[in-house]
Design a protein around this motif. Structure first.
Motif, PDB file in Angstrom:
ATOM      1  N   ASP A   1     -25.246   2.223  -0.537  1.00  9.90           N
ATOM      2  CA  ASP A   1     -26.116   3.176   0.173  1.00  9.90           C
ATOM      3  C   ASP A   1     -25.340   4.260   0.916  1.00  9.90           C
ATOM      4  O   ASP A   1     -25.936   5.066   1.628  1.00  9.90           O
ATOM      5  CB  ASP A   1     -27.031   2.435   1.141  1.00  9.90           C
ATOM      6  N   TYR A   2     -23.995   4.275   0.797  1.00  5.08           N
ATOM      7  CA  TYR A   2     -23.149   5.288   1.443  1.00  5.08           C
ATOM      8  C   TYR A   2     -23.244   5.244   2.973  1.00  5.08           C
ATOM      9  O   TYR A   2     -22.920   6.215   3.649  1.00  5.08           O
ATOM     10  CB  TYR A   2     -23.504   6.691   0.948  1.00  5.08           C
ATOM     11  N   GLU A   3     -23.676   4.124   3.523  1.00  7.29           N
ATOM     12  CA  GLU A   3     -23.761   3.949   4.965  1.00  7.29           C
ATOM     13  C   GLU A   3     -23.044   2.667   5.367  1.00  7.29           C
ATOM     14  O   GLU A   3     -22.881   1.753   4.559  1.00  7.29           O
ATOM     15  CB  GLU A   3     -25.228   3.886   5.422  1.00  7.29           C
ATOM     16  N   TYR A   4     -22.651   2.610   6.641  1.00  6.80           N
ATOM     17  CA  TYR A   4     -21.986   1.414   7.146  1.00  6.80           C
ATOM     18  C   TYR A   4     -23.020   0.342   7.450  1.00  6.80           C
ATOM     19  O   TYR A   4     -23.964   0.557   8.222  1.00  6.80           O
ATOM     20  CB  TYR A   4     -21.188   1.733   8.402  1.00  6.80           C
ATOM     21  N   ASN A   5     -22.835  -0.806   6.842  1.00  5.74           N
ATOM     22  CA  ASN A   5     -23.651  -1.973   7.133  1.00  5.74           C
ATOM     23  C   ASN A   5     -22.747  -3.052   7.715  1.00  5.74           C
ATOM     24  O   ASN A   5     -21.630  -3.262   7.223  1.00  5.74           O
ATOM     25  CB  ASN A   5     -24.327  -2.499   5.860  1.00  5.74           C
ATOM     26  N   PRO A   6     -23.185  -3.731   8.777  1.00  5.40           N
ATOM     27  CA  PRO A   6     -22.337  -4.767   9.400  1.00  5.40           C
ATOM     28  C   PRO A   6     -21.815  -5.754   8.370  1.00  5.40           C
ATOM     29  O   PRO A   6     -22.555  -6.237   7.515  1.00  5.40           O
ATOM     30  CB  PRO A   6     -23.301  -5.433  10.391  1.00  5.40           C
ATOM     31  N   GLY A   7     -20.529  -6.009   8.445  1.00  9.36           N
ATOM     32  CA  GLY A   7     -19.886  -6.911   7.502  1.00  9.36           C
ATOM     33  C   GLY A   7     -19.066  -6.200   6.459  1.00  9.36           C
ATOM     34  O   GLY A   7     -18.152  -6.791   5.873  1.00  9.36           O
ATOM     35  N   GLU A   8     -19.362  -4.918   6.203  1.00  4.02           N
ATOM     36  CA  GLU A   8     -18.539  -4.135   5.274  1.00  4.02           C
ATOM     37  C   GLU A   8     -17.235  -3.752   5.964  1.00  4.02           C
ATOM     38  O   GLU A   8     -17.228  -3.461   7.166  1.00  4.02           O
ATOM     39  CB  GLU A   8     -19.281  -2.874   4.823  1.00  4.02           C
ATOM     40  N   GLN A   9     -16.140  -3.747   5.218  1.00  5.69           N
ATOM     41  CA  GLN A   9     -14.855  -3.412   5.841  1.00  5.69           C
ATOM     42  C   GLN A   9     -14.850  -1.957   6.250  1.00  5.69           C
ATOM     43  O   GLN A   9     -15.131  -1.059   5.459  1.00  5.69           O
ATOM     44  CB  GLN A   9     -13.687  -3.681   4.897  1.00  5.69           C
ATOM     45  N   LEU A  10     -14.490  -1.745   7.496  1.00  8.42           N
ATOM     46  CA  LEU A  10     -14.408  -0.400   8.038  1.00  8.42           C
ATOM     47  C   LEU A  10     -12.982  -0.179   8.524  1.00  8.42           C
ATOM     48  O   LEU A  10     -12.478  -0.912   9.376  1.00  8.42           O
ATOM     49  CB  LEU A  10     -15.399  -0.243   9.192  1.00  8.42           C
ATOM     50  N   GLY A  11     -12.342   0.807   7.951  1.00 11.04           N
ATOM     51  CA  GLY A  11     -10.987   1.138   8.376  1.00 11.04           C
ATOM     52  C   GLY A  11      -9.910   0.489   7.545  1.00 11.04           C
ATOM     53  O   GLY A  11     -10.008  -0.677   7.163  1.00 11.04           O
ATOM     54  N   ASP A  12      -8.882   1.267   7.218  1.00  9.40           N
ATOM     55  CA  ASP A  12      -7.661   0.776   6.558  1.00  9.40           C
ATOM     56  C   ASP A  12      -7.946   0.112   5.218  1.00  9.40           C
ATOM     57  O   ASP A  12      -7.482  -0.994   4.942  1.00  9.40           O
ATOM     58  CB  ASP A  12      -6.907  -0.175   7.491  1.00  9.40           C
TER      59      ASP A  12
ATOM     60  N   PRO B   1       0.839  -1.207   0.000  1.00  7.52           N
ATOM     61  CA  PRO B   1       0.000   0.000   0.000  1.00  7.52           C
ATOM     62  C   PRO B   1       0.867   1.248   0.000  1.00  7.52           C
ATOM     63  O   PRO B   1       1.965   1.254   0.552  1.00  7.52           O
ATOM     64  CB  PRO B   1      -0.784  -0.127   1.306  1.00  7.52           C
ATOM     65  N   MET B   2       0.366   2.299  -0.618  1.00  7.65           N
ATOM     66  CA  MET B   2       1.041   3.592  -0.579  1.00  7.65           C
ATOM     67  C   MET B   2       0.159   4.644   0.100  1.00  7.65           C
ATOM     68  O   MET B   2       0.642   5.444   0.886  1.00  7.65           O
ATOM     69  CB  MET B   2       1.389   4.046  -1.989  1.00  7.65           C
ATOM     70  N   ILE B   3      -1.126   4.620  -0.246  1.00 15.45           N
ATOM     71  CA  ILE B   3      -2.089   5.513   0.391  1.00 15.45           C
ATOM     72  C   ILE B   3      -3.254   4.663   0.875  1.00 15.45           C
ATOM     73  O   ILE B   3      -3.828   3.882   0.114  1.00 15.45           O
ATOM     74  CB  ILE B   3      -2.578   6.603  -0.573  1.00 15.45           C
ATOM     75  N   VAL B   4      -3.584   4.832   2.137  1.00 23.86           N
ATOM     76  CA  VAL B   4      -4.623   4.026   2.771  1.00 23.86           C
ATOM     77  C   VAL B   4      -5.707   4.954   3.301  1.00 23.86           C
ATOM     78  O   VAL B   4      -5.409   6.036   3.817  1.00 23.86           O
ATOM     79  CB  VAL B   4      -4.022   3.189   3.922  1.00 23.86           C
ATOM     80  N   GLY B   5      -6.960   4.523   3.165  1.00 25.64           N
ATOM     81  CA  GLY B   5      -8.059   5.219   3.818  1.00 25.64           C
ATOM     82  C   GLY B   5      -8.163   4.702   5.237  1.00 25.64           C
ATOM     83  O   GLY B   5      -8.911   3.755   5.509  1.00 25.64           O
ATOM     84  N   ARG B   6      -7.396   5.310   6.127  1.00 20.72           N
ATOM     85  CA  ARG B   6      -7.328   4.792   7.499  1.00 20.72           C
ATOM     86  C   ARG B   6      -8.708   4.808   8.151  1.00 20.72           C
ATOM     87  O   ARG B   6      -9.152   3.812   8.721  1.00 20.72           O
ATOM     88  CB  ARG B   6      -6.347   5.641   8.301  1.00 20.72           C
ATOM     89  N   TYR B   7      -9.347   5.955   8.093  1.00 18.11           N
ATOM     90  CA  TYR B   7     -10.715   6.049   8.597  1.00 18.11           C
ATOM     91  C   TYR B   7     -11.649   6.136   7.393  1.00 18.11           C
ATOM     92  O   TYR B   7     -12.082   7.215   6.988  1.00 18.11           O
ATOM     93  CB  TYR B   7     -10.865   7.263   9.513  1.00 18.11           C
ATOM     94  N   ALA B   8     -11.913   4.980   6.801  1.00 19.56           N
ATOM     95  CA  ALA B   8     -12.707   4.918   5.576  1.00 19.56           C
ATOM     96  C   ALA B   8     -13.563   3.666   5.582  1.00 19.56           C
ATOM     97  O   ALA B   8     -13.297   2.705   6.311  1.00 19.56           O
ATOM     98  CB  ALA B   8     -11.802   4.945   4.348  1.00 19.56           C
ATOM     99  N   LEU B   9     -14.577   3.688   4.746  1.00 22.12           N
ATOM    100  CA  LEU B   9     -15.531   2.582   4.625  1.00 22.12           C
ATOM    101  C   LEU B   9     -15.450   1.985   3.231  1.00 22.12           C
ATOM    102  O   LEU B   9     -15.399   2.716   2.237  1.00 22.12           O
ATOM    103  CB  LEU B   9     -16.949   3.095   4.888  1.00 22.12           C
TER     104      LEU B   9
END
Length: 873
Positions: free
Chosen positions: A546-557, A522-530
């Protein structure tokens, strides 16, 4: 922090000493440990999304509180005043270290240097207290632990497989916890809080090595804190699994809970052990002859060389760009090679990739585009109106190659092959040729987008299979709704990220995240990203989720930009094309220059692995020498200082090793180094994208100038200032006068209320503004169509000028004449003053939804006048 706040309200001359004496030593030690752990997590950005200025300010006050809590100021003053030789050397050395730590925190820009300031401050405080005959054994523990954490942070930034291992561990463990509680979880280390656990773990492991407890076995002593922290982390993940979050960034906002949970096993463990005293010896002149026999000195030397070697970009320089050739794949792709032109305004005005080869040509690269049919390609790049004269065409800057397929001859002399948004897979023969080209030293740049838009995911992944990088069927979204990506990036230590002065240069918008393996990096990471999973039923909206966090979607990094080596060549992949699109070019081009510099350099995987291997061996040697040899009685403070010096050296050397690629031609800089009043976001009312579009239409290449670089400005045609808030220095004014004498044009848009920072420049040309608010000119609210072909001002003020040296560009009469735009010639150039701080903003020229024809026409007239000047550069 609390101590600092209450100090002004406490009475008595020695209130701090009184408070310190009232607190038991164990309480002060616990506060020290708590605050240092808090600071390390703050500077590592582990506790949530905060602005950099807030983080640094909060850290400063916490560290100041630690000093006030521990230092007996009266006694310190008396010893320094009496020059007690038995104590003064340690005290002065300690105070210098403390001062140095604050300099690192407040006057450097690198995150790792901010973190390095903590072990230096802890060592300095420990040394100062020893000079005052005050023993605080936990300070040595904190100094060593924070130093080890800095080493870990350095390794994490520079060794990709370490980052990849920790990321995968967090995803797997959170998934395991989710399976146990029947709540799907897929959390990267930043979202799961693993980075917080790592800091506590390092403290516990260091405590194991420098503490003693004869009643327990070493295995139990080492296992207890690890198990305790693992339980704390598991409890936190279970809590996250059962909470229903209202917004996707709420997960990050709960990290303070994990921090508090980790304190419980940590304090329980630390309370049972005694710690070895720190080494207190200060090297003196008489010790110089003994240095070669001192194991600690060799450990310092190995540490220093290891750190410099690991963080220096050896072999990252490149040859002259005049020898570099770039080939763009221009067929079977989602996107066009058009550029901004008259006749297309608003949303459709920017185009997509047409400006990229034009900017690269201005930097000295030779560009080619391979197309299936030249006639078809030329038809797509012609002006939309026959009566429109373009100042620039993309075909003027690239050679067009007509070929239905990729061949070895086409790639023979190419340095970088660029593939963007292809929606048709290459044939097997073409893929073999492409990877043969990369294996022999060529570079491949692949650009893609979110959620398989336009059917690009399968062709891109098919091409990238040998590189072990894949586009995911998702959209990567920042968790910060206010600052968007700016506060959510993590930049790994790499040549393409080295010269990023401002994170808005990256210009990533909504793209796909990337799956990588241990062989890619990796070179650029979305550290706080969905990683927002796409919706295959949502065809109308390009399969966006849906632009929202749903359980099971990767959250972070989530990985946004990744690279890989293949043979002697390089592969670089962007999950989003926004960085390279026309609308972003003025912001992102310095970053793009770094990208193509790296793709064209001779740095190989073998050289990079050798560099990492040598660094790790030296680091291991430093550890072994320090542990095994007995004559290591020097202050531990030397170790964080040596590491800091090594990091400072690489910080200075790396920009020298990777020289800036100069850009020449019709370059225009829009200054942001003087706190100008405009937004760096794209297409808001207060942005200057409308100005950039019109500069592009007239053949100019606008670039945001973040630092007042005389060298860059000298190579430009026009320099824009929009309502500066930081005053021009005398040196800057003299330089700008010389710039104008040589043919440069300065455009300064500033109203009466914002004029004070610009007065040093205005006074040189006998220019000023009266405090008579003229407001919008003309006033068009009732019948805008009647005035739409005339210039329009938002908040104007009358200009005062010397008519002998100046001429008016715009004035109107209302009882008397009011002048709103005045040009002063100076040498071969001059200064154009616009008495309206908002005249050049999108809301007055051109935005994504609206535009004012009169200002577009008038701006073209002004630029045509500049070109017609005799002394034009």
């Amino acid at each position: 922090m609390i101590i600092v706040m209450i100090c002004p309200y406490m009475r008595g001359k020695h209130y701090l000493d009184t408070l310190r004496n009232l607190l038991p030593s164990a309480i002060i030690g616990g506060i020290n440990i708590f605050l240092i752990l808090l600071v390390l997590n703050l500077l590592s950005l582990n506790l949530g999304i905060f602005e950099q200025s807030f983080t640094l300010a909060f850290t400063f006050y916490i560290l100041l509180s630690i000093l006030l809590l521990n230092l007996p100021l009266k006694k310190l003053y008396l010893i320094i005043r009496r020059k007690n030789k038995g104590h003064l050397d340690k005290i002065l050395a300690g105070l210098l270290l403390i001062l140095f730590s604050f300099v690192l925190l407040l006057f450097t820009k690198m995150q790792i240097l901010w973190i390095t300031s903590i072990p230096i401050l802890a060592s300095g405080l420990d040394l100062t207290l020893q000079g005052l005959d005050k023993k605080r054994k936990e300070l040595h523990l904190l100094s060593v632990a924070s130093f080890v954490y800095v080493l870990f942070f350095m390794l994490l930034q520079t060794i990709p497989i370490l980052w990849h291992t920790i990321q995968r561990s967090s995803l797997m463990f959170s998934n395991l916890i989710g399976t146990v509680i029947n709540k799907p979880l897929s959390l990267g280390p930043s979202a799961s809080g693993l980075w917080i656990v790592v800091i506590f773990l390092i403290l516990s492991i260091v405590s194991f090595f420098i503490s003693y407890n004869k009643k327990q076995s070493k295995i139990i002593r080492l296992t207890l804190p690890i198990v305790g922290l693992l339980i704390a982390w598991s409890v936190y993940l279970i809590i996250l699994g059962f909470i229903e979050f209202e917004s996707k960034n709420d997960v990050i906002n709960l990290h303070y809970i994990l921090f508090l949970l980790c304190l419980i096993p940590t304090f329980l463990y630390l309370s049972k052990y005694e710690y070895k005293e720190s080494t207190t010896r200060i090297l003196k002149f008489k010790d110089i002859k003994k240095l070669p026999k001192n194991g600690a000195i060799w450990a310092l030397l190995f540490l220093f060389i290891s750190s410099v070697t690991l963080t220096t970009f050896i072999g990252a320089d490149t040859t002259d760009t005049d020898d570099q050739k770039i080939l763009f794949y221009g067929q079977n792709m989602l996107g066009t090679w058009d550029i901004p032109e008259y006749g297309k305004y608003g949303r459709e005005a920017s185009g997509m990739f047409g400006l990229l080869p034009i900017y690269l040509t201005a930097s000295g690269y030779e560009n080619e585009i391979i197309v299936e049919n030249i006639t078809t390609f030329l038809n797509t790049t012609q002006p939309v109106h026959e009566n429109i004269t373009r100042y620039v065409n993309v075909t003027d800057y690239v050679s067009i190659i007509e070929s239905p397929e990729i061949t070895r001859d086409i790639l023979k002399d190419i340095n970088v092959f660029v593939v963007a948004n292809i929606n048709k897979s290459f044939s097997q023969n073409e893929k073999d040729i492409i990877w043969e080209y990369v294996e022999n030293g060529g570079s491949l740049l692949v650009l893609g987008d979110h959620t398989n838009v336009g059917g690009i995911q399968e062709p891109l992944n098919d091409l990238l299979e040998p590189a072990n990088i894949r586009f995911r069927f998702d959209s990567s979204l920042p968790l910060d709704s206010k600052f968007k990506w700016i506060t959510c990036y993590q930049l790994l230590h790499h040549p393409i990220t080295l010269k990023i002065d401002s994170l808005d240069e990256i210009q990533i918008s909504v793209g796909a995240s990337l799956d990588i393996t241990s062989s890619s990096f990796p070179m650029i990471v979305g550290r706080y990203a969905l990683s927002d999973e796409g919706d295959r039923l949502n065809e109308e909206m390009a399969y966006l989720g849906d632009y929202e966090y749903n359980p099971g979607e990767q959250l972070g990094d989530v990985v946004l930009v990744a690279g890989s080596y293949y043979g002697q060549g390089k592969v670089l992949v962007f999950g989003d094309t926004s960085t390279f699109q026309n609308s972003a070019m003025a912001y992102s081009y310095p970053f793009i220059q770094s990208i193509f510099t790296w793709l064209n350099n001779e740095r190989t995987e073998t050289g990079e692995l050798l560099q990492i291997g040598i660094s790790i061996l030296l680091l291991i040697a430093a550890f072994l020498v320090y542990i095994i040899l007995k004559n290591t009685r020097i202050s531990f403070a030397f170790f964080p200082v040596a590491l800091c010096i090594a990091l400072l050296i690489s910080t200075i050397v790396n920009p020298i090793l990777i020289e800036d690629v100069k850009i020449s031609g019709d370059v225009v800089y829009i200054d942001s180094s003087h706190g100008e009043r405009f937004s760096l976001e794209l297409f808001t009312d207060d942005s200057v994208n409308g100005l950039m579009l019109n500069l592009n239409r007239n053949g100019y290449l606008p670039i945001i100038l973040r630092d007042f670089s005389k060298e860059k400005i000298e190579g430009s045609k026009i320099l824009f200032f929009n309502a500066p808030t930081r005053s021009f220095t005398g040196d800057e004014v003299e330089f700008l006068k010389q710039y104008m004498s040589n043919g440069g044009i300065i455009v300064l848009a500033v109203g009466y209320e914002d004029k004070y920072a610009s007065l040093p420049l205005l006074d040189e040309f006998e220019l000023d503004m009266e405090g008579v608010p003229l407001g919008p000119v003309p006033y068009v609210e009732e019948s805008p169509e009647e005035y739409e072909n005339e210039p329009k001002f938002v908040d104007s003020w009358p200009i005062v000028f010397n008519e002998e040296y100046s001429r008016s560009y715009y004035n109107f009469t209302w009882d008397i004449d009011y002048y709103l735009m005045v040009f002063v010639e100076h040498g071969n150039g001059g200064l154009l003053l616009i008495s309206d701080s908002q005249y050049l903003l999108d809301k007055n020229i051109e935005s994504i939804y609206d535009y004012w024809p009169g200002n577009i026409i008038f701006l073209k007239h002004i630029l045509d006048d500049f070109k017609a000047m005799e002394g034009w550069k």
